[in-house]
Design a protein around this motif. Structure first.
Motif, PDB file in Angstrom:
ATOM      1  N   LEU A 126       0.840  -1.205   0.000  1.00  0.00           N
ATOM      2  CA  LEU A 126       0.000   0.000   0.000  1.00  0.00           C
ATOM      3  C   LEU A 126       0.873   1.251   0.000  1.00  0.00           C
ATOM      4  CD1 LEU A 126      -2.697   1.544   0.183  1.00  0.00           C
ATOM      5  CD2 LEU A 126      -2.514   1.344   2.666  1.00  0.00           C
ATOM      6  N   ILE A 127       1.903   1.255   0.831  1.00  0.00           N
ATOM      7  CA  ILE A 127       2.796   2.420   0.913  1.00  0.00           C
ATOM      8  C   ILE A 127       3.467   2.669  -0.436  1.00  0.00           C
ATOM      9  CG2 ILE A 127       4.980   3.210   1.939  1.00  0.00           C
ATOM     10  CD1 ILE A 127       3.912   1.876   4.600  1.00  0.00           C
ATOM     11  N   ALA A 128       3.913   1.591  -1.100  1.00  0.00           N
ATOM     12  CA  ALA A 128       4.544   1.732  -2.425  1.00  0.00           C
ATOM     13  C   ALA A 128       3.547   2.297  -3.433  1.00  0.00           C
ATOM     14  CB  ALA A 128       5.086   0.378  -2.894  1.00  0.00           C
ATOM     15  N   TYR A 129       2.290   1.832  -3.366  1.00  0.00           N
ATOM     16  CA  TYR A 129       1.242   2.319  -4.270  1.00  0.00           C
ATOM     17  C   TYR A 129       1.008   3.817  -4.065  1.00  0.00           C
ATOM     18  CZ  TYR A 129      -3.502   2.978  -6.137  1.00  0.00           C
ATOM     19  OH  TYR A 129      -4.589   3.451  -6.805  1.00  0.00           O
ATOM     20  N   LEU A 130       0.918   4.245  -2.794  1.00  0.00           N
ATOM     21  CA  LEU A 130       0.674   5.655  -2.488  1.00  0.00           C
ATOM     22  C   LEU A 130       1.845   6.525  -2.931  1.00  0.00           C
ATOM     23  CD1 LEU A 130      -0.905   5.267   1.073  1.00  0.00           C
ATOM     24  CD2 LEU A 130      -2.109   5.773  -1.068  1.00  0.00           C
ATOM     25  N   LYS A 131       3.069   6.033  -2.712  1.00  0.00           N
ATOM     26  CA  LYS A 131       4.252   6.794  -3.146  1.00  0.00           C
ATOM     27  C   LYS A 131       4.269   6.932  -4.662  1.00  0.00           C
ATOM     28  CE  LYS A 131       7.516   6.022   0.622  1.00  0.00           C
ATOM     29  NZ  LYS A 131       8.783   5.379   1.014  1.00  0.00           N
ATOM     30  N   ALA A 132       3.955   5.830  -5.362  1.00  0.00           N
ATOM     31  CA  ALA A 132       3.944   5.863  -6.832  1.00  0.00           C
ATOM     32  C   ALA A 132       2.890   6.840  -7.350  1.00  0.00           C
ATOM     33  CB  ALA A 132       3.693   4.463  -7.392  1.00  0.00           C
ATOM     34  N   ALA A 133       1.793   6.976  -6.605  1.00  0.00           N
ATOM     35  CA  ALA A 133       0.718   7.898  -7.000  1.00  0.00           C
ATOM     36  C   ALA A 133       0.943   9.313  -6.454  1.00  0.00           C
ATOM     37  CB  ALA A 133      -0.625   7.356  -6.503  1.00  0.00           C
TER      38      ALA A 133
END
Length: 194
Positions: A126-133
């Motif tokens: 989830l953290i990686a997804y939020l950072k990517a977005a």
């Protein structure tokens, strides 16, 4: 400052999503991380959000209007473990993803992380997804009242390595520890330099 929360909208289906014309901070976390307890603690009320001993009780997006600042705290369904069918969990996943992807007013996501556990793969995803977005992240270690100080320090160091200067708020719904600090981080996310 005193804050209050008012539940104004509950959304179960993607087709119910509509623009909510105010800044928003979402609350995300695993099914048993204590999101409902955190909402109740922030509100200073015992039964605003429904709490259950069965993980996965939140099955909708719940929009709480924060007074006096007039922004929304959006409680998302928990991810990971929940005693529901894969179909139901997939539906929640699509609802969460659609909200995060399409919301024009999402300022940040507070990611709730169980303070008793080392970093979990599902949280890191989830953290990686939020950072990517490019979505602002507010990490919150929950249930810290159930941790020994030594273990909590270890958790803090593990997350510091992963998140750098974005240090998690240590939070306990039971004792109220971290309540004001978390309120400050939430308000800062929607009202820069108040």
């Amino acid at each position: 400052m005193n804050h209050s929360l008012e539940l104004v909208k509950t959304i179960f289906e993607i087709n119910q999503l509509e623009p909510m014309e105010a800044p928003q901070v979402a609350l995300a976390g695993r099914s048993n991380v204590g999101k409902s307890s955190l909402v109740n603690c922030l509100a200073g009320r015992k039964a605003l959000a429904r709490i259950s001993s069965t993980p996965g009780k939140t099955r909708s997006l719940n929009f709480y209007l924060v007074h006096p600042e007039q922004f929304y705290l959006v409680d998302l369904p928990g991810y990971g473990y929940a005693r529901t069918s894969k179909t139901e969990r997939a539906k929640w996943g699509r609802l969460i993803e659609s909200y995060i992807r399409d919301s024009q007013h999402l300022c940040a996501v507070a990611v709730l992380l169980d303070g008793r556990l080392p970093p979990q793969k599902i949280d890191l995803e989830l953290i990686a997804y939020l950072k990517a977005a490019s979505i602002r992240l507010i990490p919150v270690l929950t249930k810290v009242d159930k941790c020994k100080q030594k273990d909590l320090a270890k958790r803090g160091n593990e997350w510091k390595e992963l998140l750098g200067s974005n240090i998690p708020v240590h939070f306990s719904s039971k004792t109220g520890r971290g309540r004001e600090k978390l309120w400050n981080r939430l308000v800062e996310a929607v009202i820069p330099n108040p």
